[in-house]
Design a protein around this motif. Structure first.
Motif, PDB file in Angstrom:
ATOM      1  N   PRO A 166      43.922  43.197  24.087  1.00 17.54           N
ATOM      2  CA  PRO A 166      43.532  43.885  25.328  1.00 17.54           C
ATOM      3  C   PRO A 166      42.974  42.964  26.414  1.00 17.54           C
ATOM      4  N   VAL A 167      42.225  41.939  26.027  1.00 16.99           N
ATOM      5  CA  VAL A 167      41.644  41.036  27.024  1.00 16.99           C
ATOM      6  C   VAL A 167      42.747  40.306  27.785  1.00 16.99           C
ATOM      7  N   TYR A 168      43.770  39.855  27.080  1.00 23.41           N
ATOM      8  CA  TYR A 168      44.892  39.171  27.722  1.00 23.41           C
ATOM      9  C   TYR A 168      45.625  40.122  28.668  1.00 23.41           C
ATOM     10  N   ILE A 169      45.809  41.354  28.236  1.00 27.04           N
ATOM     11  CA  ILE A 169      46.517  42.347  29.057  1.00 27.04           C
ATOM     12  C   ILE A 169      45.734  42.629  30.343  1.00 27.04           C
ATOM     13  N   VAL A 170      44.414  42.810  30.219  1.00 31.86           N
ATOM     14  CA  VAL A 170      43.577  43.046  31.405  1.00 31.86           C
ATOM     15  C   VAL A 170      43.639  41.835  32.336  1.00 31.86           C
ATOM     16  N   ALA A 171      43.577  40.630  31.772  1.00 29.79           N
ATOM     17  CA  ALA A 171      43.642  39.413  32.584  1.00 29.79           C
ATOM     18  C   ALA A 171      44.974  39.333  33.327  1.00 29.79           C
ATOM     19  N   GLY A 172      46.063  39.652  32.629  1.00 25.36           N
ATOM     20  CA  GLY A 172      47.376  39.631  33.259  1.00 25.36           C
ATOM     21  C   GLY A 172      47.495  40.640  34.386  1.00 25.36           C
ATOM     22  N   PHE A 173      47.010  41.847  34.136  1.00 25.91           N
ATOM     23  CA  PHE A 173      47.070  42.881  35.170  1.00 25.91           C
ATOM     24  C   PHE A 173      46.177  42.554  36.359  1.00 25.91           C
ATOM     25  N   ALA A 174      45.066  41.873  36.115  1.00 23.54           N
ATOM     26  CA  ALA A 174      44.211  41.446  37.233  1.00 23.54           C
ATOM     27  C   ALA A 174      44.973  40.470  38.125  1.00 23.54           C
ATOM     28  N   GLY A 175      45.786  39.608  37.524  1.00 21.72           N
ATOM     29  CA  GLY A 175      46.613  38.686  38.302  1.00 21.72           C
ATOM     30  C   GLY A 175      47.659  39.418  39.122  1.00 21.72           C
ATOM     31  N   VAL A 176      48.313  40.406  38.512  1.00 24.24           N
ATOM     32  CA  VAL A 176      49.315  41.203  39.231  1.00 24.24           C
ATOM     33  C   VAL A 176      48.647  41.955  40.379  1.00 24.24           C
ATOM     34  N   LEU A 177      47.492  42.553  40.098  1.00 17.60           N
ATOM     35  CA  LEU A 177      46.760  43.294  41.135  1.00 17.60           C
ATOM     36  C   LEU A 177      46.378  42.369  42.292  1.00 17.60           C
ATOM     37  N   ALA A 178      45.966  41.143  41.976  1.00 17.72           N
ATOM     38  CA  ALA A 178      45.603  40.191  43.027  1.00 17.72           C
ATOM     39  C   ALA A 178      46.789  39.933  43.952  1.00 17.72           C
ATOM     40  N   MET A 179      47.970  39.774  43.376  1.00 18.78           N
ATOM     41  CA  MET A 179      49.145  39.526  44.206  1.00 18.78           C
ATOM     42  C   MET A 179      49.503  40.752  45.045  1.00 18.78           C
ATOM     43  N   VAL A 180      49.354  41.929  44.472  1.00 19.20           N
ATOM     44  CA  VAL A 180      49.616  43.168  45.214  1.00 19.20           C
ATOM     45  C   VAL A 180      48.634  43.297  46.384  1.00 19.20           C
ATOM     46  N   LEU A 181      47.360  43.042  46.126  1.00 17.47           N
ATOM     47  CA  LEU A 181      46.349  43.130  47.182  1.00 17.47           C
ATOM     48  C   LEU A 181      46.599  42.111  48.290  1.00 17.47           C
ATOM     49  N   LEU A 182      47.133  40.969  47.908  1.00 17.13           N
ATOM     50  CA  LEU A 182      47.410  39.919  48.886  1.00 17.13           C
ATOM     51  C   LEU A 182      48.401  40.384  49.951  1.00 17.13           C
ATOM     52  N   HIS A 210      40.118  44.901  55.179  1.00 18.11           N
ATOM     53  CA  HIS A 210      40.536  43.528  54.881  1.00 18.11           C
ATOM     54  C   HIS A 210      39.401  42.776  54.169  1.00 18.11           C
ATOM     55  N   ARG A 211      38.185  42.966  54.657  1.00 14.61           N
ATOM     56  CA  ARG A 211      37.029  42.299  54.028  1.00 14.61           C
ATOM     57  C   ARG A 211      36.775  42.829  52.626  1.00 14.61           C
ATOM     58  N   TRP A 212      36.833  44.161  52.468  1.00 17.98           N
ATOM     59  CA  TRP A 212      36.591  44.751  51.150  1.00 17.98           C
ATOM     60  C   TRP A 212      37.687  44.372  50.157  1.00 17.98           C
ATOM     61  N   ILE A 213      38.911  44.368  50.621  1.00 14.28           N
ATOM     62  CA  ILE A 213      40.006  43.985  49.725  1.00 14.28           C
ATOM     63  C   ILE A 213      39.917  42.496  49.409  1.00 14.28           C
ATOM     64  N   GLY A 214      39.446  41.703  50.361  1.00 14.22           N
ATOM     65  CA  GLY A 214      39.213  40.286  50.075  1.00 14.22           C
ATOM     66  C   GLY A 214      38.202  40.102  48.948  1.00 14.22           C
ATOM     67  N   ALA A 215      37.124  40.887  48.984  1.00 14.00           N
ATOM     68  CA  ALA A 215      36.125  40.827  47.907  1.00 14.00           C
ATOM     69  C   ALA A 215      36.727  41.296  46.588  1.00 14.00           C
ATOM     70  N   THR A 216      37.564  42.322  46.645  1.00 10.02           N
ATOM     71  CA  THR A 216      38.232  42.816  45.433  1.00 10.02           C
ATOM     72  C   THR A 216      39.207  41.773  44.897  1.00 10.02           C
ATOM     73  N   LEU A 217      39.847  41.053  45.804  1.00  9.00           N
ATOM     74  CA  LEU A 217      40.764  39.980  45.415  1.00  9.00           C
ATOM     75  C   LEU A 217      40.019  38.884  44.652  1.00  9.00           C
ATOM     76  N   ALA A 222      34.390  33.390  54.964  1.00 12.34           N
ATOM     77  CA  ALA A 222      34.086  34.720  55.524  1.00 12.34           C
ATOM     78  C   ALA A 222      32.583  34.935  55.636  1.00 12.34           C
ATOM     79  N   VAL A 223      31.837  34.411  54.671  1.00 10.76           N
ATOM     80  CA  VAL A 223      30.380  34.570  54.684  1.00 10.76           C
ATOM     81  C   VAL A 223      29.748  33.778  55.835  1.00 10.76           C
ATOM     82  N   VAL A 224      30.285  32.592  56.120  1.00 12.70           N
ATOM     83  CA  VAL A 224      29.690  31.736  57.159  1.00 12.70           C
ATOM     84  C   VAL A 224      30.426  31.854  58.500  1.00 12.70           C
ATOM     85  N   ARG A 225      31.253  32.846  58.650  1.00 12.60           N
ATOM     86  CA  ARG A 225      32.098  32.995  59.837  1.00 12.60           C
ATOM     87  C   ARG A 225      31.316  32.916  61.146  1.00 12.60           C
ATOM     88  N   ARG A 226      30.206  33.581  61.221  1.00 12.15           N
ATOM     89  CA  ARG A 226      29.446  33.644  62.479  1.00 12.15           C
ATOM     90  C   ARG A 226      28.843  32.294  62.874  1.00 12.15           C
TER      91      ARG A 226
END
Length: 195
Positions: A33-49, A72-79, A128-132
């Motif tokens: 299960p840990v490998y599967i979750v890790a793999g899906f997190a990678g797929v999700l990252a690409m989808v969010l991108l 965009h900022r929230w999805i960046g944090a999720t990414l 993003a944190v130091v943008r200002r």
């Protein structure tokens, strides 16, 4: 009225498709299960991108530019979180492989591209944190440069690995990501709009 519904429906379908195909991958049959979750997190990252440039440029119908940029900022944090889960899960399943990848000593070339993209995502989050504190032109140049590294690194990483993602969907997602980035960059530089 129908255009926004069609655009959102098509976008959701295109972004869910790689996740559905990955869920049906025969390569996951004997994985823990840990490998599967890790793999899906990678797929999700690409989808969010794929969503990131669309949100930053305000190209999604029915979503005002400022709300898109907030998303965009929230999805960046999720990414960032998805990448931490991806690498952390792989660390749990095989620490030596992750150490080799992080030290650029892995015999698998896809690892190098993934690590480069990962560090670029982390650098973008810090930016993003130091943008200002930065001048707008400097911030934009750094942000766009890092985004380019992320996109290239992510695509090459995904295309070179035989893992959770199914071949046709990852090629299609990669082409979509390239297309979205090209459209957004063309619009930004043609119109000179401020992101």
């Amino acid at each position: 009225m129908m255009r926004p519904v069609l655009v959102w429906g098509a976008l959701i379908a295109v972004l869910v498709w790689p996740l559905v195909m990955a869920a049906n991958s025969p390569l996951l049959a004997w994985r823990d299960p840990v490998y599967i979750v890790a793999g899906f997190a990678g797929v999700l990252a690409m989808v969010l991108l794929v969503l990131q440039p669309l949100l930053a440029a305000g190209l999604l119908p029915g979503l005002p530019l400022m709300r898109g940029r907030l998303a965009h900022r929230w999805i960046g944090a999720t990414l960032v979180l998805a990448i931490v889960v991806h690498v952390g899960g792989l660390w749990i399943t095989s620490p030596p492989d992750v150490v080799d990848a992080l030290l650029f000593a892995s015999p698998t070339p896809f690892s190098v591209w993934g690590v480069i993209a990962m560090w670029a995502v982390f650098a973008t989050a810090i930016l993003a944190v130091v943008r200002r504190r930065l001048r707008y032109r400097m911030w934009r140049g750094l942000h766009m440069g890092l985004a380019s590294v992320i996109v290239v690194g992510c695509i090459v990483h995904a295309l070179r690995i035989d893992g959770t993602m199914e071949s046709v969907s990852k090629i299609a997602l990669s082409l979509l990501l390239i297309t979205v980035v090209a459209v957004v960059l063309t619009r930004q530089y043609r119109g000179g709009s401020r992101p």
